[in-house]
Every structure is written in C-alpha cells, then in structure tokens.
Scaffold this motif. Structure first.
Motif, mmCIF file in Angstrom:
data_model
loop_
_atom_site.group_PDB
_atom_site.id
_atom_site.type_symbol
_atom_site.label_atom_id
_atom_site.label_comp_id
_atom_site.label_asym_id
_atom_site.label_seq_id
_atom_site.Cartn_x
_atom_site.Cartn_y
_atom_site.Cartn_z
ATOM 1 N N GLN A 43 0.827 -1.218 0.000
ATOM 2 C CA GLN A 43 0.000 0.000 0.000
ATOM 3 C C GLN A 43 0.859 1.264 0.000
ATOM 4 O O GLN A 43 0.481 2.272 -0.584
ATOM 5 C CB GLN A 43 -0.949 0.026 1.207
ATOM 6 N N SER A 44 2.027 1.202 0.663
ATOM 7 C CA SER A 44 2.896 2.386 0.672
ATOM 8 C C SER A 44 3.351 2.701 -0.747
ATOM 9 O O SER A 44 3.500 3.864 -1.120
ATOM 10 C CB SER A 44 4.101 2.181 1.593
ATOM 11 N N ARG A 45 3.542 1.662 -1.544
ATOM 12 C CA ARG A 45 4.020 1.849 -2.921
ATOM 13 C C ARG A 45 2.914 2.256 -3.882
ATOM 14 O O ARG A 45 3.172 2.988 -4.827
ATOM 15 C CB ARG A 45 4.695 0.561 -3.406
ATOM 16 N N THR A 46 1.685 1.806 -3.643
ATOM 17 C CA THR A 46 0.592 2.157 -4.564
ATOM 18 C C THR A 46 -0.093 3.465 -4.162
ATOM 19 O O THR A 46 -0.412 4.281 -5.015
ATOM 20 C CB THR A 46 -0.454 1.028 -4.668
ATOM 21 N N PRO A 49 1.283 7.425 0.505
ATOM 22 C CA PRO A 49 0.619 8.288 1.496
ATOM 23 C C PRO A 49 1.540 9.401 1.995
ATOM 24 O O PRO A 49 2.761 9.351 1.803
ATOM 25 C CB PRO A 49 0.307 7.306 2.632
ATOM 26 N N ASP A 50 0.932 10.390 2.656
ATOM 27 C CA ASP A 50 1.701 11.484 3.248
ATOM 28 C C ASP A 50 2.374 11.047 4.537
ATOM 29 O O ASP A 50 3.425 11.563 4.913
ATOM 30 C CB ASP A 50 0.779 12.673 3.529
ATOM 31 N N VAL A 51 1.762 10.109 5.239
ATOM 32 C CA VAL A 51 2.312 9.583 6.489
ATOM 33 C C VAL A 51 1.794 8.154 6.668
ATOM 34 O O VAL A 51 0.696 7.826 6.212
ATOM 35 C CB VAL A 51 1.944 10.492 7.696
ATOM 36 N N ILE A 52 2.606 7.319 7.321
ATOM 37 C CA ILE A 52 2.219 5.939 7.612
ATOM 38 C C ILE A 52 2.196 5.760 9.124
ATOM 39 O O ILE A 52 3.164 6.113 9.808
ATOM 40 C CB ILE A 52 3.218 4.940 6.987
ATOM 41 N N LEU A 53 1.092 5.235 9.637
ATOM 42 C CA LEU A 53 0.982 4.885 11.056
ATOM 43 C C LEU A 53 1.069 3.371 11.127
ATOM 44 O O LEU A 53 0.208 2.674 10.594
ATOM 45 C CB LEU A 53 -0.345 5.373 11.635
ATOM 46 N N ILE A 70 10.094 -0.304 3.317
ATOM 47 C CA ILE A 70 9.593 1.010 2.882
ATOM 48 C C ILE A 70 10.768 1.981 2.722
ATOM 49 O O ILE A 70 10.864 2.689 1.728
ATOM 50 C CB ILE A 70 8.534 1.542 3.879
ATOM 51 N N ARG A 71 11.673 1.984 3.688
ATOM 52 C CA ARG A 71 12.842 2.869 3.627
ATOM 53 C C ARG A 71 13.785 2.482 2.484
ATOM 54 O O ARG A 71 14.488 3.317 1.940
ATOM 55 C CB ARG A 71 13.615 2.840 4.948
ATOM 56 N N GLY A 72 13.803 1.200 2.133
ATOM 57 C CA GLY A 72 14.707 0.718 1.094
ATOM 58 C C GLY A 72 14.199 0.915 -0.322
ATOM 59 O O GLY A 72 14.890 0.591 -1.286
ATOM 60 N N HIS A 73 12.998 1.447 -0.486
ATOM 61 C CA HIS A 73 12.378 1.647 -1.797
ATOM 62 C C HIS A 73 12.355 3.152 -2.070
ATOM 63 O O HIS A 73 11.690 3.906 -1.354
ATOM 64 C CB HIS A 73 10.956 1.061 -1.775
ATOM 65 N N THR A 74 13.095 3.615 -3.068
ATOM 66 C CA THR A 74 13.277 5.051 -3.297
ATOM 67 C C THR A 74 11.980 5.866 -3.298
ATOM 68 O O THR A 74 11.917 6.891 -2.618
ATOM 69 C CB THR A 74 14.075 5.291 -4.593
ATOM 70 N N PRO A 75 10.909 5.453 -4.006
ATOM 71 C CA PRO A 75 9.700 6.288 -4.008
ATOM 72 C C PRO A 75 9.017 6.424 -2.639
ATOM 73 O O PRO A 75 8.243 7.348 -2.428
ATOM 74 C CB PRO A 75 8.763 5.579 -5.002
ATOM 75 N N THR A 76 9.289 5.497 -1.709
ATOM 76 C CA THR A 76 8.635 5.569 -0.394
ATOM 77 C C THR A 76 9.610 5.910 0.738
ATOM 78 O O THR A 76 9.188 6.099 1.871
ATOM 79 C CB THR A 76 7.944 4.227 -0.057
ATOM 80 N N ALA A 77 10.876 6.013 0.440
ATOM 81 C CA ALA A 77 11.900 6.192 1.489
ATOM 82 C C ALA A 77 11.691 7.458 2.321
ATOM 83 O O ALA A 77 12.023 7.484 3.506
ATOM 84 C CB ALA A 77 13.287 6.204 0.855
ATOM 85 N N HIS A 78 11.126 8.493 1.730
ATOM 86 C CA HIS A 78 10.960 9.786 2.411
ATOM 87 C C HIS A 78 9.687 9.880 3.260
ATOM 88 O O HIS A 78 9.529 10.816 4.030
ATOM 89 C CB HIS A 78 10.914 10.911 1.370
ATOM 90 N N ILE A 79 8.768 8.931 3.116
ATOM 91 C CA ILE A 79 7.473 9.022 3.813
ATOM 92 C C ILE A 79 7.678 8.846 5.319
ATOM 93 O O ILE A 79 8.291 7.869 5.743
ATOM 94 C CB ILE A 79 6.488 7.951 3.285
#
Length: 131
Positions: A43-46, A49-53, A70-79
């Motif tokens: 879900q983080s990749r599709t 989101p602005d923030v993940i709880l 999540i941190r290891g995937h460039t498009p989601t690393a900053h979330i």
C-alpha cells in the motif's frame, strides 16, 4: 482546494483499526488501510501516502521489517513512518526511534489528541523530500 492528507493506517486489530480510521476520517484525513506488514509495504508503494501509522506487532512481517522495506524503496523512502504501539516503556521508544521510525504514538489513542498528533508528522509543503 487541496486534497486531504493521505494516511496509511497499518493495524491488525479490527477495533483499533476502526477507531483510528473513524477519528482520522472525521478530522478530514483520507485513510488507506493495511492489516499486515506485507500489505503495508504494498500500500505504501501504490498509495504513496503522506504519512504511515504502523503497528509494530503484525501478522507476517512485523512493523520493523516493513519499515526497512519502505525505507529501502526510493519512491517511499521519504514518507514519515510513525510507530503506533501499546509498548510504552522507555527502552521500547528508543528502539523504535533507533530503527528509523519518524515518531512514536502510544495506544490506546486519545480520540481528542490523535488527529493533531498525526498532523505533526505530515511533511510541510515547503519541506524538500529527503533523499
């Protein structure tokens, strides 16, 4: 008008999930849900989101393993990924922050304070994405 902030809520307990989702939606957030660590990563990749709880104890991979993916995937690393947990001991908090979570919210959530607690973790529009 700008879009509402998108929160990925990762929680395997149906009661906790319903309460947190209802409180966030009432406060104007758009909520995407995952009930396992694997779903959280997907879900983080599709949803991006602005923030993940993230609950820490999940079926399948736990919150710590999901955070690494999540941190290891460039498009989601900053979330920002915020631990949402019943573990309230000081050592638990340190472990969470050392693991790379952006913050820590304790369960049970405070219905009154929860939306503001989540908003504090949203990236501000003038913040450059972390690389």
């Amino acid at each position: 008008m700008s879009r509402p902030p998108v929160v990925l809520l990762v929680e395997d307990n149906p009661r906790n999930l319903k309460l947190a989702r209802d409180v966030l939606e009432y406060a104007g957030f758009s909520v995407v849900v995952a009930t396992t660590g694997e779903e959280a990563v997907e879900q983080s990749r599709t949803a991006l989101p602005d923030v993940i709880l993230m609950d820490l104890q999940l079926p399948g991979i736990d919150g710590f393993a999901a955070l690494e993916l999540i941190r290891g995937h460039t498009p989601t690393a900053h979330i920002p990924v915020v631990a949402l947990t019943a573990f309230a001991m000081r050592r638990d908090r340190e472990r969470v922050l050392t693991a790379g979570f952006s913050g820590y919210l304790e369960k049970p959530i405070s219905v009154r304070e929860f939306p503001a607690q989540v908003r504090r973790h949203l990236p501000r529009p003038d913040d450059p994405p972390e690389r």
